[in-house]
Write an enzyme that holds these catalytic residues in place. Sequence first.
Site, mmCIF file in Angstrom:
data_model
loop_
_atom_site.group_PDB
_atom_site.id
_atom_site.type_symbol
_atom_site.label_atom_id
_atom_site.label_comp_id
_atom_site.label_asym_id
_atom_site.label_seq_id
_atom_site.Cartn_x
_atom_site.Cartn_y
_atom_site.Cartn_z
ATOM 1 N N LYS A 54 5.549 -3.997 -21.220
ATOM 2 C CA LYS A 54 5.809 -2.736 -20.326
ATOM 3 C C LYS A 54 7.221 -2.305 -20.255
ATOM 4 C CE LYS A 54 5.410 0.310 -17.276
ATOM 5 N NZ LYS A 54 5.736 0.447 -16.000
ATOM 6 N N SER B 252 1.200 0.946 -16.308
ATOM 7 C CA SER B 252 1.683 2.382 -16.525
ATOM 8 C C SER B 252 0.895 3.366 -16.170
ATOM 9 C CB SER B 252 2.268 2.535 -18.196
ATOM 10 O OG SER B 252 2.910 3.532 -18.354
ATOM 11 N N LEU C 60 0.724 -1.259 -0.162
ATOM 12 C CA LEU C 60 -0.035 -0.125 0.000
ATOM 13 C C LEU C 60 0.930 1.151 -0.044
ATOM 14 C CD1 LEU C 60 -2.750 -1.097 2.419
ATOM 15 C CD2 LEU C 60 -2.957 -1.249 -0.054
ATOM 16 N N GLU D 248 9.279 5.154 -24.010
ATOM 17 C CA GLU D 248 9.259 6.444 -23.491
ATOM 18 C C GLU D 248 10.613 7.199 -22.953
ATOM 19 O OE1 GLU D 248 7.108 5.569 -19.456
ATOM 20 O OE2 GLU D 248 8.723 6.857 -18.511
ATOM 21 N N ARG E 167 36.016 -10.843 -40.995
ATOM 22 C CA ARG E 167 35.591 -11.944 -40.077
ATOM 23 C C ARG E 167 36.257 -12.860 -40.704
ATOM 24 N NH1 ARG E 167 30.653 -13.459 -39.499
ATOM 25 N NH2 ARG E 167 31.040 -14.240 -37.221
ATOM 26 N N GLY F 167 2.214 5.992 -13.570
ATOM 27 C CA GLY F 167 2.350 6.536 -12.586
ATOM 28 C C GLY F 167 1.344 6.506 -11.432
ATOM 29 N N ALA G 52 9.921 -4.113 -6.429
ATOM 30 C CA ALA G 52 10.194 -5.320 -7.636
ATOM 31 C C ALA G 52 11.607 -5.855 -7.047
ATOM 32 C CB ALA G 52 10.410 -4.541 -8.924
ATOM 33 N N HIS H 81 35.692 -17.057 -40.603
ATOM 34 C CA HIS H 81 34.230 -17.243 -40.086
ATOM 35 C C HIS H 81 33.465 -17.556 -41.322
ATOM 36 C CE1 HIS H 81 34.888 -16.284 -35.776
ATOM 37 N NE2 HIS H 81 35.567 -15.358 -36.075
ATOM 38 N N HIS I 120 7.712 -0.541 -23.456
ATOM 39 C CA HIS I 120 6.819 0.743 -23.496
ATOM 40 C C HIS I 120 7.781 1.738 -22.795
ATOM 41 C CE1 HIS I 120 5.124 3.716 -20.622
ATOM 42 N NE2 HIS I 120 3.908 3.587 -21.508
ATOM 43 N N ASN I 121 8.496 1.329 -21.764
ATOM 44 C CA ASN I 121 9.233 2.456 -20.749
ATOM 45 C C ASN I 121 10.525 2.659 -21.797
ATOM 46 O OD1 ASN I 121 7.384 1.789 -18.959
ATOM 47 N ND2 ASN I 121 9.268 1.777 -17.455
ATOM 48 N N SER J 168 3.984 -3.592 6.848
ATOM 49 C CA SER J 168 3.938 -2.931 7.994
ATOM 50 C C SER J 168 2.433 -2.181 8.108
ATOM 51 C CB SER J 168 5.193 -1.803 8.100
ATOM 52 O OG SER J 168 5.397 -1.221 6.774
HETATM 53 P P1 NDP Z 1 7.798 0.964 -3.610
HETATM 54 O O1 NDP Z 1 8.397 0.189 -4.836
HETATM 55 O O2 NDP Z 1 8.522 1.924 -3.035
HETATM 56 O O3 NDP Z 1 7.730 -0.396 -2.687
HETATM 57 C C1 NDP Z 1 7.139 0.024 -1.293
HETATM 58 C C2 NDP Z 1 6.121 -0.973 -0.985
HETATM 59 O O4 NDP Z 1 6.802 -2.361 -0.944
HETATM 60 C C3 NDP Z 1 5.748 -0.904 0.266
HETATM 61 O O5 NDP Z 1 4.223 -1.365 0.496
HETATM 62 C C4 NDP Z 1 6.562 -1.911 1.093
HETATM 63 O O6 NDP Z 1 5.978 -2.398 2.336
HETATM 64 C C5 NDP Z 1 6.822 -3.166 0.269
HETATM 65 N N1 NDP Z 1 7.671 -4.103 0.607
HETATM 66 C C6 NDP Z 1 9.023 -3.853 0.517
HETATM 67 N N2 NDP Z 1 9.556 -4.848 0.831
HETATM 68 C C7 NDP Z 1 8.738 -5.827 1.211
HETATM 69 C C8 NDP Z 1 8.702 -7.077 1.808
HETATM 70 N N3 NDP Z 1 9.918 -7.761 1.988
HETATM 71 N N4 NDP Z 1 7.619 -8.021 2.030
HETATM 72 C C9 NDP Z 1 6.414 -7.067 1.820
HETATM 73 N N5 NDP Z 1 6.410 -6.041 1.306
HETATM 74 C C10 NDP Z 1 7.409 -5.355 1.022
HETATM 75 O O7 NDP Z 1 6.322 1.372 -4.285
HETATM 76 P P2 NDP Z 1 5.510 1.858 -5.235
HETATM 77 O O8 NDP Z 1 4.115 2.081 -5.095
HETATM 78 O O9 NDP Z 1 6.259 3.173 -5.735
HETATM 79 O O10 NDP Z 1 5.659 0.777 -6.403
HETATM 80 C C11 NDP Z 1 5.138 -0.476 -6.174
HETATM 81 C C12 NDP Z 1 5.358 -1.324 -7.490
HETATM 82 O O11 NDP Z 1 4.551 -0.596 -8.703
HETATM 83 C C13 NDP Z 1 7.021 -1.381 -7.872
HETATM 84 O O12 NDP Z 1 7.275 -2.444 -8.387
HETATM 85 C C14 NDP Z 1 7.270 -0.131 -8.799
HETATM 86 O O13 NDP Z 1 8.294 -0.590 -9.486
HETATM 87 C C15 NDP Z 1 5.886 -0.511 -9.597
HETATM 88 N N6 NDP Z 1 5.246 0.647 -10.332
HETATM 89 C C16 NDP Z 1 5.479 2.117 -10.049
HETATM 90 C C17 NDP Z 1 5.325 3.116 -10.673
HETATM 91 C C18 NDP Z 1 5.419 4.345 -10.134
HETATM 92 O O14 NDP Z 1 5.241 5.382 -10.760
HETATM 93 N N7 NDP Z 1 5.892 4.658 -8.750
HETATM 94 C C19 NDP Z 1 4.656 3.058 -11.910
HETATM 95 C C20 NDP Z 1 4.464 1.501 -12.417
HETATM 96 C C21 NDP Z 1 4.637 0.716 -11.658
HETATM 97 P P3 NDP Z 1 6.123 -1.474 3.673
HETATM 98 O O15 NDP Z 1 5.411 -0.470 3.862
HETATM 99 O O16 NDP Z 1 6.043 -2.803 4.910
HETATM 100 O O17 NDP Z 1 7.801 -1.043 3.562
#
Ligand code: NDP
Length: 481
Positions: A182, A128, A10, A189, A447, A130, A76, A453, A185-186, A35
């Site tokens: 995806k 995609s 979240l 971009e 080559r 954000g 990720a 080759h 796409h990036n 958390s």
């Molecule tokens: P982050 O990439 O900053 O990740 C934070 C979240 O990951 C938190 O909820 C955190 O939980 C959780 N987390 C980290 N480690 C663990 C773990 N070991 N176990 C369980 N939960 C864990 O969040 P974003 O919202 O920015 O992005 C989420 C995903 O979406 C990423 O993969 C990102 O690459 C992708 N994405 C992001 C875009 C963007 O514009 N930001 C666009 C498209 C895709 P806790 O609160 O407990 O630390």
Amino acid sequence: GRANIGVVGLAVMGSNLARNLASREGNTVAIFNRSKDKTEHVLEQHPEANFVASFSYEDFAASLSKPRTAIIMVKAGRPTDFVIDELVKVFEPGDIIVDGGNALFTDTIRREKAVRETGINFVGMGVSGGEEGALRGPSIMPGGSDEAWATLGPILKSIAAVAEGEPCVTHVGHDGAGHFVKMVHNGIEYADMQLIAEAYDLIRRATGKSPAEIADVFAEWNRGELESYLIEITAEVLRQTDADTGKPLVDVILDQAGAKGTGAWTVQTALDLGVPVSGIAEATFARSLSSHPEQRSVSRELPGPSGTEVLSGEDADAFIEQVRLALYASKIVAYSQGFDEIRAGAAQYDWSIDLGAVSKIWRGGCIIRAQFLNRIAEAYDAEAELPVLLTAPYFVEALGRAQDAWRHIVSLSAASGIPAPAFSSSLAYYDGLRAERLPAALIQGQRDFFGAHTYRRIDKEGTFHTLWSGDRTEIEAEDTH
Ligand code: NDP
């Protein structure tokens, strides 16, 4: 009541996606975050949302109706593996685990295979747009099985961006196909942003116009064939004045471009597949070059061309129009290269990907959304197996219209010492494709000379080798490449 869909993670993306889901008729959304403070915060901030919060994986699973469907939105890499392991423990065969993070497609292929063995469906899904996209409607690129898509499809259609009445989501292909698309796409971009940045730089340095004046140019371009989100926000950024200094904001921002790695993935994958995505590569390298201040500071005194005149009046207007055409032509090349990579990836990984459908789901919600994608969709509608996108009639016409200006701008950039790597490499790619004969013949000769080759001939079948260190006669050789 029980939730029909869940979100794990979240942070900004997950909470916005959860709110988007909850805002749609009929959805109850199970939410969980490692958390608990983030979960509590989301509940506090959005008391109206139809959420069922849990504070353990067990309770999260219990709060979902079957088949359980949960979207993971966490960092990720390792964190995603960790969450998948936990969900697999509490889910059952037939349930669906969706990874909406920015996973590398090869990780998705690996995870899909491992999760499938438990009978649970795994879907790697590119998202995609954000944080704003996640909340109001992203472009969504799911992979995974047909079975998972049957359940997931209607939910995703309800939250995706809408372009010309159609939701920006399609079942891209199996296992890693969604994350692959995806990734590309990036990459596109990156290329699109670099081309726009080069256009800005050329106009500024050749005409001396201010960022605010160039903002007007981009705003004007946004009413024509270049109409796109990136052109629109470019005008906004260029118009912005810094409150502290009164200068254009773009002049006080440190000129070192960051990257999170998806551009590099696109290029690395293209190298593996043997696909020349030179525009995307140049865009990625241009960011790298910008981010080495120590190298740039010792290079500042390198010799450059002597001063060139600053264009004004009608000359400046004509120049700006040439930059526009060069930008459009280079953009066609960048997209053509990106679609080439998707085509090659589909062949390599055995995905059946509808390229026209991909271009359509990029028309809304995502960063590269643009009018232009309709032209790509039309090209693939007319010929699904088109080997090179830029050879579609519409693009041939556009390139024909633009090429003189394009060549002029690339020569001018070289003559005046204004770097335009994406403009230049796109033109070189275009001319490479067009060439009747390429010096690749000479490469083959070299080559064969140093490594035996071998080469093939234009006039007969077979594989040949010249006895370079002997009497230099030609012999028929085993095909060793
Ligand atoms: P982050 O990439 O900053 O990740 C934070 C979240 O990951 C938190 O909820 C955190 O939980 C959780 N987390 C980290 N480690 C663990 C773990 N070991 N176990 C369980 N939960 C864990 O969040 P974003 O919202 O920015 O992005 C989420 C995903 O979406 C990423 O993969 C990102 O690459 C992708 N994405 C992001 C875009 C963007 O514009 N930001 C666009 C498209 C895709 P806790 O609160 O407990 O630390």
